[in-house]
Design a protein around this motif. Structure first.
Motif, short mmCIF file in Angstrom:
data_model
loop_
_atom_site.label_atom_id
_atom_site.label_comp_id
_atom_site.label_asym_id
_atom_site.label_seq_id
_atom_site.Cartn_x
_atom_site.Cartn_y
_atom_site.Cartn_z
N SER A 2 6.74 10.71 1.43
CA SER A 2 7.51 9.88 2.34
C SER A 2 7.23 8.41 2.07
O SER A 2 6.30 8.05 1.37
N GLY A 3 8.04 7.55 2.66
CA GLY A 3 7.82 6.12 2.55
C GLY A 3 8.05 5.61 1.15
O GLY A 3 8.78 6.19 0.35
N ASP A 4 7.38 4.52 0.83
CA ASP A 4 7.53 3.85 -0.45
C ASP A 4 6.50 4.29 -1.49
O ASP A 4 6.48 3.78 -2.59
N ALA A 5 5.63 5.23 -1.12
CA ALA A 5 4.57 5.65 -2.03
C ALA A 5 5.14 6.30 -3.28
O ALA A 5 6.05 7.12 -3.22
N GLU A 6 4.59 5.90 -4.40
CA GLU A 6 5.02 6.45 -5.69
C GLU A 6 4.36 7.80 -5.97
O GLU A 6 4.92 8.65 -6.65
N TYR A 7 3.15 7.98 -5.43
CA TYR A 7 2.36 9.19 -5.66
C TYR A 7 1.91 9.78 -4.34
O TYR A 7 1.80 9.08 -3.34
N GLU A 8 1.58 11.07 -4.38
CA GLU A 8 0.98 11.69 -3.19
C GLU A 8 -0.50 11.31 -3.12
O GLU A 8 -0.97 10.79 -2.12
N ARG A 9 -1.26 11.61 -4.21
CA ARG A 9 -2.70 11.34 -4.20
C ARG A 9 -3.08 10.40 -5.34
O ARG A 9 -2.75 10.66 -6.49
N VAL A 10 -3.82 9.37 -4.98
CA VAL A 10 -4.34 8.41 -5.95
C VAL A 10 -5.87 8.45 -5.87
O VAL A 10 -6.44 8.50 -4.77
N VAL A 11 -6.51 8.43 -7.02
CA VAL A 11 -7.97 8.35 -7.09
C VAL A 11 -8.36 6.97 -7.57
O VAL A 11 -7.83 6.45 -8.55
N ALA A 12 -9.29 6.37 -6.85
CA ALA A 12 -9.97 5.15 -7.28
C ALA A 12 -11.44 5.55 -7.45
O ALA A 12 -11.90 6.51 -6.85
N GLN A 13 -12.15 4.82 -8.26
CA GLN A 13 -13.56 5.17 -8.44
C GLN A 13 -14.37 3.93 -8.77
O GLN A 13 -13.83 2.94 -9.24
N GLY A 14 -15.66 4.00 -8.49
CA GLY A 14 -16.52 2.88 -8.79
C GLY A 14 -17.89 3.06 -8.16
O GLY A 14 -18.20 4.09 -7.55
N THR A 15 -18.69 2.02 -8.26
CA THR A 15 -20.05 2.04 -7.73
C THR A 15 -20.07 1.62 -6.27
O THR A 15 -20.77 2.22 -5.46
N PHE A 16 -19.36 0.57 -5.91
CA PHE A 16 -19.24 0.08 -4.53
C PHE A 16 -20.61 -0.16 -3.91
O PHE A 16 -20.88 0.26 -2.80
N ASP A 17 -21.45 -0.90 -4.64
CA ASP A 17 -22.82 -1.13 -4.16
C ASP A 17 -22.85 -2.02 -2.93
O ASP A 17 -23.41 -1.65 -1.91
N VAL A 18 -22.27 -3.16 -3.01
CA VAL A 18 -22.12 -4.05 -1.85
C VAL A 18 -20.63 -4.36 -1.75
O VAL A 18 -20.05 -4.91 -2.68
N LEU A 19 -20.02 -3.96 -0.67
CA LEU A 19 -18.58 -4.13 -0.52
C LEU A 19 -18.21 -5.61 -0.43
O LEU A 19 -18.91 -6.39 0.20
N HIS A 20 -17.10 -5.96 -1.07
CA HIS A 20 -16.62 -7.34 -1.07
C HIS A 20 -15.10 -7.34 -1.14
O HIS A 20 -14.48 -6.27 -1.30
N PRO A 21 -14.44 -8.49 -1.00
CA PRO A 21 -12.98 -8.54 -0.98
C PRO A 21 -12.32 -7.97 -2.23
O PRO A 21 -11.20 -7.45 -2.14
N GLY A 22 -12.96 -8.02 -3.37
CA GLY A 22 -12.39 -7.42 -4.58
C GLY A 22 -12.25 -5.90 -4.44
O GLY A 22 -11.26 -5.31 -4.87
N HIS A 23 -13.24 -5.26 -3.81
CA HIS A 23 -13.15 -3.82 -3.56
C HIS A 23 -11.98 -3.51 -2.64
O HIS A 23 -11.20 -2.58 -2.88
N LEU A 24 -11.86 -4.28 -1.58
CA LEU A 24 -10.78 -4.04 -0.63
C LEU A 24 -9.41 -4.23 -1.29
O LEU A 24 -8.48 -3.45 -1.06
N HIS A 25 -9.29 -5.24 -2.14
CA HIS A 25 -8.05 -5.46 -2.88
C HIS A 25 -7.70 -4.23 -3.72
O HIS A 25 -6.55 -3.76 -3.72
N TYR A 26 -8.67 -3.70 -4.42
CA TYR A 26 -8.51 -2.52 -5.27
C TYR A 26 -8.04 -1.32 -4.44
O TYR A 26 -7.07 -0.63 -4.79
N LEU A 27 -8.69 -1.08 -3.31
CA LEU A 27 -8.35 0.08 -2.50
C LEU A 27 -7.00 -0.09 -1.79
O LEU A 27 -6.26 0.87 -1.61
N ARG A 28 -6.67 -1.30 -1.41
CA ARG A 28 -5.35 -1.55 -0.83
C ARG A 28 -4.24 -1.34 -1.86
O ARG A 28 -3.16 -0.84 -1.54
N GLU A 29 -4.51 -1.74 -3.09
CA GLU A 29 -3.54 -1.51 -4.15
C GLU A 29 -3.33 -0.01 -4.36
O GLU A 29 -2.20 0.46 -4.51
N ALA A 30 -4.41 0.76 -4.35
CA ALA A 30 -4.31 2.22 -4.47
C ALA A 30 -3.51 2.79 -3.30
O ALA A 30 -2.66 3.66 -3.49
N ALA A 31 -3.74 2.28 -2.10
CA ALA A 31 -3.03 2.78 -0.91
C ALA A 31 -1.54 2.46 -0.97
O ALA A 31 -0.72 3.23 -0.47
#
Length: 148
Positions: A2-31
């Protein structure tokens, strides 16, 4: 889907040691690309391309799991990067803009396992003001400069 999503499930991956705005940008892009965002958190033992994480595996997983764009956060497999990917069965893997993984290498490994999945590279986030820190390493450097 539904909606504008191109995919049903997207996987992102990483270390995510200390969360910062770059991480949030990455995860929002995946969403924005998929209805579900599953994040695979690298196990400390598997982080060999940079300094190991300071925070423990489960703490990093719990913090990422609490973020709005994330459907679920999962710890990576100790021996095989692709085990959680097989379990999640994503339509797309979105690699971080600065991650060391080679897109063609990941595609080839997926094909070798019979997994039909797109692989893309996320965009980077530009600093919005002078001194904004978008890297865990730079955050640690700043902490050491100011507190050590």
């Amino acid at each position: 889907m539904s909606g504008d999503a191109e995919y049903e499930r997207v996987v992102a991956q990483g270390t995510f040691d200390v969360l910062h705005p770059g991480h949030l940008h990455y995860l929002r892009e995946a969403a924005a690309m998929g209805e579900e965002v599953h994040v695979i958190i690298a196990r400390s033992e598997n982080v060999t391309h940079k300094r190991p994480p300071v925070l423990d595996d489960e703490q990093r997983r719990e913090m990422v799991d609490a973020l709005d764009p994330v459907t679920g956060a999962h710890l990576g497999h100790l021996e095989d990067f692709f085990v959680p990917i097989e379990r999640i069965d994503p339509d797309c893997i979105l690699l971080g803009h600065d991650q060391h993984h080679d897109i063609d290498g990941v595609r080839g490994a997926l094909e070798g396992r019979g997994l039909d999945c797109d692989v893309r590279r996320a965009s980077g986030r530009e600093a919005r003001f002078e001194g904004e820190l978008l890297s865990t390493g730079r955050i640690f450097d700043r902490i050491c400069e100011e507190r050590c």
